[in-house]
Every structure is written in structure tokens, then in C-alpha cells.
Design a protein around this motif. Structure first.
Motif, PDB file in Angstrom:
ATOM      1  N   PHE A  75      47.815  39.872  51.458  1.00 16.99           N
ATOM      2  CA  PHE A  75      48.046  39.354  50.113  1.00 16.99           C
ATOM      3  C   PHE A  75      46.726  39.219  49.351  1.00 16.99           C
ATOM      4  O   PHE A  75      46.633  39.571  48.169  1.00 16.99           O
ATOM      5  N   VAL A  76      45.688  38.724  50.011  1.00 15.31           N
ATOM      6  CA  VAL A  76      44.375  38.548  49.365  1.00 15.31           C
ATOM      7  C   VAL A  76      43.839  39.895  48.868  1.00 15.31           C
ATOM      8  O   VAL A  76      43.327  39.989  47.747  1.00 15.31           O
ATOM      9  N   ILE A  77      43.990  40.935  49.658  1.00 11.55           N
ATOM     10  CA  ILE A  77      43.541  42.271  49.251  1.00 11.55           C
ATOM     11  C   ILE A  77      44.309  42.732  48.011  1.00 11.55           C
ATOM     12  O   ILE A  77      43.715  43.244  47.054  1.00 11.55           O
ATOM     13  N   LYS A  78      45.613  42.514  48.016  1.00 11.89           N
ATOM     14  CA  LYS A  78      46.438  42.888  46.856  1.00 11.89           C
ATOM     15  C   LYS A  78      46.043  42.058  45.632  1.00 11.89           C
ATOM     16  O   LYS A  78      45.924  42.583  44.527  1.00 11.89           O
ATOM     17  N   PHE A  79      45.824  40.764  45.838  1.00 12.28           N
ATOM     18  CA  PHE A  79      45.412  39.879  44.742  1.00 12.28           C
ATOM     19  C   PHE A  79      44.117  40.389  44.120  1.00 12.28           C
ATOM     20  O   PHE A  79      43.998  40.500  42.903  1.00 12.28           O
ATOM     21  N   LYS A  80      43.130  40.707  44.961  1.00 10.66           N
ATOM     22  CA  LYS A  80      41.834  41.175  44.460  1.00 10.66           C
ATOM     23  C   LYS A  80      41.970  42.483  43.688  1.00 10.66           C
ATOM     24  O   LYS A  80      41.266  42.701  42.703  1.00 10.66           O
ATOM     25  N   SER A  81      42.859  43.368  44.132  1.00 16.37           N
ATOM     26  CA  SER A  81      43.023  44.642  43.428  1.00 16.37           C
ATOM     27  C   SER A  81      43.757  44.451  42.098  1.00 16.37           C
ATOM     28  O   SER A  81      43.442  45.120  41.117  1.00 16.37           O
ATOM     29  N   GLU A  82      44.704  43.531  42.045  1.00 17.78           N
ATOM     30  CA  GLU A  82      45.472  43.275  40.815  1.00 17.78           C
ATOM     31  C   GLU A  82      44.683  42.443  39.808  1.00 17.78           C
ATOM     32  O   GLU A  82      44.846  42.607  38.603  1.00 17.78           O
ATOM     33  N   PHE A  83      43.876  41.508  40.313  1.00 12.43           N
ATOM     34  CA  PHE A  83      43.175  40.551  39.442  1.00 12.43           C
ATOM     35  C   PHE A  83      41.676  40.560  39.763  1.00 12.43           C
ATOM     36  O   PHE A  83      41.102  39.532  40.101  1.00 12.43           O
ATOM     37  N   SER A  84      41.071  41.715  39.636  1.00 13.67           N
ATOM     38  CA  SER A  84      39.673  41.878  40.055  1.00 13.67           C
ATOM     39  C   SER A  84      38.697  40.997  39.275  1.00 13.67           C
ATOM     40  O   SER A  84      37.623  40.675  39.779  1.00 13.67           O
ATOM     41  N   GLU A  85      39.056  40.589  38.076  1.00 13.52           N
ATOM     42  CA  GLU A  85      38.173  39.758  37.251  1.00 13.52           C
ATOM     43  C   GLU A  85      38.293  38.261  37.584  1.00 13.52           C
ATOM     44  O   GLU A  85      37.439  37.475  37.187  1.00 13.52           O
ATOM     45  N   MET A  86      39.335  37.889  38.284  1.00 18.00           N
ATOM     46  CA  MET A  86      39.592  36.469  38.569  1.00 18.00           C
ATOM     47  C   MET A  86      38.733  35.980  39.739  1.00 18.00           C
ATOM     48  O   MET A  86      38.680  36.619  40.787  1.00 18.00           O
ATOM     49  N   LYS A  87      38.081  34.845  39.547  1.00 19.74           N
ATOM     50  CA  LYS A  87      37.344  34.226  40.646  1.00 19.74           C
ATOM     51  C   LYS A  87      38.355  33.733  41.673  1.00 19.74           C
ATOM     52  O   LYS A  87      39.403  33.192  41.313  1.00 19.74           O
ATOM     53  N   MET A  88      38.029  33.905  42.948  1.00 23.30           N
ATOM     54  CA  MET A  88      38.941  33.510  44.009  1.00 23.30           C
ATOM     55  C   MET A  88      38.128  32.927  45.156  1.00 23.30           C
ATOM     56  O   MET A  88      37.051  33.431  45.472  1.00 23.30           O
ATOM     57  N   GLU A  89      38.632  31.839  45.729  1.00 24.60           N
ATOM     58  CA  GLU A  89      38.003  31.233  46.897  1.00 24.60           C
ATOM     59  C   GLU A  89      39.064  30.985  47.944  1.00 24.60           C
ATOM     60  O   GLU A  89      40.209  30.682  47.631  1.00 24.60           O
TER      61      GLU A  89
END
Length: 139
Positions: A75-89
Motif C-alpha cells: 500500500f505504501v508503494i502505491k500511495f507514494k506512486s499516486e501521491f508523490s508530492e505528499m509528505k509521508m511518515e
């Protein structure tokens, strides 16, 4: 000020919590079927300003990844690809479900209400986010 959003991702359900506009208080937002999370986030991000997303990282007592870590990592990989501009921790989510259940007991919810797993997931996301605010947020 933009909000911080927390995700307690699970195989079936995902609990979501969000801060107030001042990033002081975490509140449960909803629980949704996990397969709808990306569509939900696209819609939510279009309506609300979100500065950062916190995603739970399940660990065992010894600090090693738990059994569900592989699913959450996908899910994290998919999140990063969909929302590459969003900061995530990523944050440790150990005990959040147990704490959520205890919170339900302490709140006086009846046994039938405590069996609502969707509510447990939403409260777990809220606990994870409030803990993040207390530990890492500089005010």
C-alpha cells in the motif's frame, strides 16, 4: 494550516484520522474498505489541505515487522506512486488496536458496540495520530 492525516491500513478495513486545522487534536474521520483507499484519498485531498500523511508500521514486540507488514508495504508503494508530492511518515502502530478497544471500554460502550471492528480501526488511527502529535510535532 493544513491538516495531518493518519492511516491505519488493514487487509479489509482502513481507519482514518485527521487533525484539526491547527494540528493540535486528532479526531477519527472514518473507516473505509481498504480497496477504496486511493479513491477516497484523491477525493479528500481535493477538498482538504493536507500537509502530511502518517501511515502505521506494524511491528512485533521485538521490533521486527509483523505478518501484515508486507501488505502495508505494498500500500505504501502505491500511495507514494499516486501521491508523490505528499509528505509521508511511517510510525510504529504497536498496541493501537488494543488501546482503541480499551478506550471503547473506558468510554462505557456496550459489548455489542465494542464488536464494531470499523470503529476500532478508526480509534486506532486516532490514537496513532494523537501519539504522533505528542511525540513529534513542534508547536
Amino acid at each position: 494550516m493544513p491538516r495531518i492525516l493518519a492511516i491505519d491500513y488493514g487487509i479489509k478495513r482502513t481507519g482514518i484520522a485527521v487533525t484539526d486545522d491547527f494540528q493540535i487534536i486528532a479526531s477519527g474521520l472514518t473507516t473505509i474498505p481498504s480497496e477504496t483507499i486511493i479513491a477516497f484519498l484523491k477525493e479528500y485531498f481535493a477538498k482538504e489541505k493536507v500537509e502530511k500523511v502518517i501511515i502505521g508500521e506494524p511491528k512485533q514486540m521485538n521490533g521486527k515487522p509483523s505478518e501484515s507488514a508486507e501488505i502495508i508495504e505494498k500500500f505504501v508503494i502505491k500511495f507514494k506512486s499516486e501521491f508523490s508530492e505528499m509528505k509521508m511518515e511511517r510510525v510504529d502502530e504497536r498496541f493501537t488496536s488494543k488501546m482503541a478497544f480499551q478506550t471503547m471500554i473506558d468510554s462505557g460502550l456496550k459489548k455489542k458496540q465494542r464488536q464494531n471492528k470499523a470503529l476500532v480501526d478508526e480509534i486506532a488511527a486516532t490514537i496513532m495520530l494523537q501519539d504522533y502529535l505528542l511525540r513529534f510535532k513542534i508547536t
